[in-house]
Design a protein around this motif. Structure first.
Motif, PDB file in Angstrom:
ATOM      1  N   THR A 124       0.625  -0.800  -0.244  1.00 56.72           N
ATOM      2  CA  THR A 124       0.396   0.136  -0.031  1.00 56.72           C
ATOM      3  C   THR A 124       1.027   0.907  -0.010  1.00 56.72           C
ATOM      4  OG1 THR A 124      -0.291   0.102   2.453  1.00 56.72           O
ATOM      5  CG2 THR A 124      -1.662  -0.888   1.457  1.00 56.72           C
ATOM      6  N   GLY A 125       1.942   1.433   0.099  1.00 60.80           N
ATOM      7  CA  GLY A 125       2.941   2.515   0.350  1.00 60.80           C
ATOM      8  C   GLY A 125       2.781   3.048   1.170  1.00 60.80           C
ATOM      9  N   GLU A 126       1.879   4.103   1.757  1.00 63.27           N
ATOM     10  CA  GLU A 126       1.670   4.628   2.786  1.00 63.27           C
ATOM     11  C   GLU A 126       0.741   4.056   3.732  1.00 63.27           C
ATOM     12  OE1 GLU A 126      -1.021   9.160   3.769  1.00 63.27           O
ATOM     13  OE2 GLU A 126      -0.398   8.330   1.312  1.00 63.27           O
TER      14      GLU A 126
ATOM     15  N   ILE B 201      -8.352  -1.039 -13.969  1.00 59.09           N
ATOM     16  CA  ILE B 201      -7.745   0.239 -13.022  1.00 59.09           C
ATOM     17  C   ILE B 201      -6.191  -0.018 -13.194  1.00 59.09           C
ATOM     18  CG2 ILE B 201      -7.309   0.914 -11.065  1.00 59.09           C
ATOM     19  CD1 ILE B 201      -9.652  -0.493  -9.198  1.00 59.09           C
ATOM     20  N   THR B 202      -6.104  -1.110 -13.640  1.00 57.13           N
ATOM     21  CA  THR B 202      -4.841  -1.444 -13.779  1.00 57.13           C
ATOM     22  C   THR B 202      -3.969  -0.728 -15.501  1.00 57.13           C
ATOM     23  OG1 THR B 202      -4.055  -3.686 -11.984  1.00 57.13           O
ATOM     24  CG2 THR B 202      -2.218  -3.111 -14.323  1.00 57.13           C
TER      25      THR B 202
ATOM     26  N   ASN C  37      -5.629  -3.303  -4.572  1.00 60.01           N
ATOM     27  CA  ASN C  37      -6.173  -2.116  -3.815  1.00 60.01           C
ATOM     28  C   ASN C  37      -6.735  -1.142  -4.812  1.00 60.01           C
ATOM     29  OD1 ASN C  37      -4.986  -3.001  -1.142  1.00 60.01           O
ATOM     30  ND2 ASN C  37      -3.331  -2.819  -1.646  1.00 60.01           N
ATOM     31  N   ARG C  38      -7.933  -0.760  -3.674  1.00 67.19           N
ATOM     32  CA  ARG C  38      -9.186   0.620  -4.378  1.00 67.19           C
ATOM     33  C   ARG C  38      -8.113   1.718  -4.536  1.00 67.19           C
ATOM     34  NH1 ARG C  38     -14.428  -0.745  -5.940  1.00 67.19           N
ATOM     35  NH2 ARG C  38     -14.592  -3.532  -5.587  1.00 67.19           N
ATOM     36  N   PRO C  39      -7.787   2.212  -5.124  1.00 67.75           N
ATOM     37  CA  PRO C  39      -7.560   3.876  -5.126  1.00 67.75           C
ATOM     38  C   PRO C  39      -8.360   4.383  -4.597  1.00 67.75           C
ATOM     39  CG  PRO C  39      -8.402   3.379  -7.247  1.00 67.75           C
ATOM     40  CD  PRO C  39      -8.380   1.620  -6.704  1.00 67.75           C
TER      41      PRO C  39
ATOM     42  N   LEU D 101      -8.123   8.331 -11.900  1.00 67.16           N
ATOM     43  CA  LEU D 101      -7.122   7.197 -11.273  1.00 67.16           C
ATOM     44  C   LEU D 101      -7.482   6.578  -9.919  1.00 67.16           C
ATOM     45  CD1 LEU D 101      -4.497   9.341 -11.895  1.00 67.16           C
ATOM     46  CD2 LEU D 101      -4.504   7.330 -12.756  1.00 67.16           C
ATOM     47  N   ALA D 102      -9.061   7.866  -9.710  1.00 66.78           N
ATOM     48  CA  ALA D 102     -10.029   6.995  -8.289  1.00 66.78           C
ATOM     49  C   ALA D 102     -10.760   6.047  -9.137  1.00 66.78           C
ATOM     50  CB  ALA D 102     -10.364   8.300  -8.091  1.00 66.78           C
TER      51      ALA D 102
END
Length: 509
Positions: free
Chosen positions: A186-188, A248-249, A267-269, A296-297
């Motif tokens: 998830t990064g953050e 999404i990708t 994961n959902r953006p 992007l969302a």
């Protein structure tokens, strides 16, 4: 052999067009001529390709070389035609035989040393190649994992022009492995709902919004937890199905924003946009139209903090995508459609200083308050399903050591409600309650006599528009689902109406 053809592809918006790269190398003056409605970066491919062929150790005699990218009516852009052009030239020179590998698509950028560099949009290209009956795709090694997400396609990742030539000469290269079984980082780190003290009504509104895919607006003074609540929403979004992940990708792939090692977005953006964003950044566009933040969302959440600080013209362009769940961008040479099915979450102060309606703390004049609130138009507000008021945090809430419900617990309930909706709308294009159209309400949201009478009174007293009326019904349908009720009851409608009264408190003064 002096003539050869290699299949490649060009990306137009999110669509893909097949391109035939034709090469003819014959006796004559040593020129390198390219035709086929090319942009400047494609025309520059000539210098890259000739140098890459020479530095890869292949013989390129001084002959007349003509390259055609067909169809000639399609504008070709980007550096992704370098590798297919070089391959077609080597085939024309008789140094490789492209016919022995069957129907194969080639795409990639070349460095002067012959190395193949990654290009954006590999996933949609491989998807289209599968539809066209192509059996193999040769892509840059860095894009191989992304292309391998399409399991029915043989995707070969190459690092150099030499590897590409060896593959066509008969050498076997291992196809790329699918890396979709890993969980994408998830990064953050996102905050948890258990960390929020108080604000139960806001947390309830957030759960309803995610459960039914509804838009949410939070109004309250600075420091009341609006931004934290919005970020917590990322932790209660339901998981993605494989089809949604690929969709999404695909958007992120076109923009070159996928991870090389774990390309599949699982994961959902959650996209947070600063209030200085332009219309093009938000909805997409440009000379060459590209997806914007709302695309992007797609499938997730678009968060707009400090909503009145956005330029009014920027907010108004959201009206159509909020209704249609996609964005249409027109140019003189074509029309582009990008998906935009997202949950809008907005946060704002009630006035410039943030103190209103507490007149002891508010330092704004009535004109300043009115001017501030008027930046959010009534048509825009009509597209918001829930308005929740975040009150000032009390000291006892801050010092309370008891933890509330965690995001994991709330997410379980959200997934259960989404499963109810999935079964209800099986066989239709509807994914959640928020996607119901006006005619669908009669089928899925039938009201009893008592409920109809309540809504009749509310429609008259609150001065509702038809759009606002429909959104209240859809919100009540979600609340009923959370209550495991088959039909919408009075209590569900009253709660849904309660979330429409907050905007009346501020905008109907």
């Amino acid at each position: 052999m002096s003539f050869s053809t290699i299949l490649s592809a060009s990306i137009e918006g999110l669509g893909v067009e097949m391109v035939r790269v034709e090469a003819d190398v014959s006796n004559g003056l040593p020129v390198f001529h390219m035709v086929g409605y090319l942009s400047s970066e494609v025309k520059e491919a000539g210098e890259r390709v000739r140098t890459a062929i020479k530095n890869s150790g292949y013989d390129y005699p001084p002959k007349r070389t003509v390259i055609n990218l067909s169809p000639a009516t399609l504008r070709k852009r980007g550096a992704s035609f370098d590798l297919p052009i070089a391959t077609a030239i080597l085939a024309s020179l008789g140094q490789i035989d492209v016919s022995r590998r069957g129907k194969c698509l080639v795409i990639g950028e070349l460095g002067l040393d012959g190395r193949v560099r990654k290009v954006p949009g590999i996933l949609p290209v491989v998807m289209e190649a599968r539809k066209q009956g192509i059996t193999c795709c040769i892509v840059p090694r860095e894009n191989a994992a992304e292309g391998a997400l399409i399991r029915e396609m043989k995707v070969i990742g190459v690092e150099t022009l030499t590897e590409t030539a060896e593959f066509f000469s008969g050498k076997e290269i291992t196809a790329a492995d699918v890396c979709g079984n890993k969980r994408k980082k998830t990064g953050e780190e996102r905050p948890d709902f258990s960390e929020i003290r108080g604000q139960e009504n806001v947390k309830r509104a957030a759960e309803i919004a995610v459960s039914g895919g509804h838009n949410l607006l939070m109004i309250g003074p600075p420091g009341s937890g609006k931004s934290m609540t919005a970020k917590c929403i990322a932790g209660i979004l339901p998981p993605l199905e494989m089809e949604e992940s690929l969709e999404i990708t695909k958007i992120y792939s076109v923009l070159g924003m996928v991870d090389e090692e774990e390309p599949l977005i699982q994961n959902r953006p959650f996209r947070e946009v600063h209030h200085t964003a332009t219309k093009a950044a938000l909805i997409g566009g440009g000379i060459i139209p590209r997806p914007g933040e709302i695309s992007l969302a797609h499938g997730g959440v678009l968060y707009l903090d400090e909503l009145p600080e956005f330029r009014k013209s920027v907010l108004e362009v959201l009206r159509q995508p909020l209704e249609e769940r996609n964005i249409q961008i027109s140019r003189s040479y074509g029309k582009y459609s990008f998906p935009a099915n997202f949950i809008l979450v907005g946060a704002m102060n009630p006035c410039p200083c943030g103190g209103y309606p507490d007149m002891e703390k508010c330092t704004c004049t009535p004109a300043q308050i009115q001017n501030y609130l008027s930046r959010i138009s009534r048509p825009f507000l009509d597209r918001i399903d829930l308005c929740a008021e975040a009150s000032r945090v009390k000291y006892e809430n801050l010092t309370d050591r008891r933890k509330g419900e965690s995001s994991a617990e709330i997410r379980e309930r959200v997934c259960r409600v989404r499963e109810v909706q999935k079964k209800r709308y099986q066989g239709t294009k509807i994914l959640n309650n928020a996607m119901l159209s006006g005619k669908d309400l009669d089928t899925y949201c039938e009201l009893g006599d008592t409920e109809k009478k309540l809504m009749e009174q509310a429609f008259s007293v609150m001065g509702l528009t038809a759009r606002a009326y429909h959104r209240i019904i859809k919100t009540a349908r979600t609340i009923a689902d959370m209550d495991s009720a088959e039909n919408i009851r009075v209590k569900h409608l009253k709660e849904a109406l309660g979330y429409r009264m907050v905007d009346g408190k501020y905008w109907r003064r």
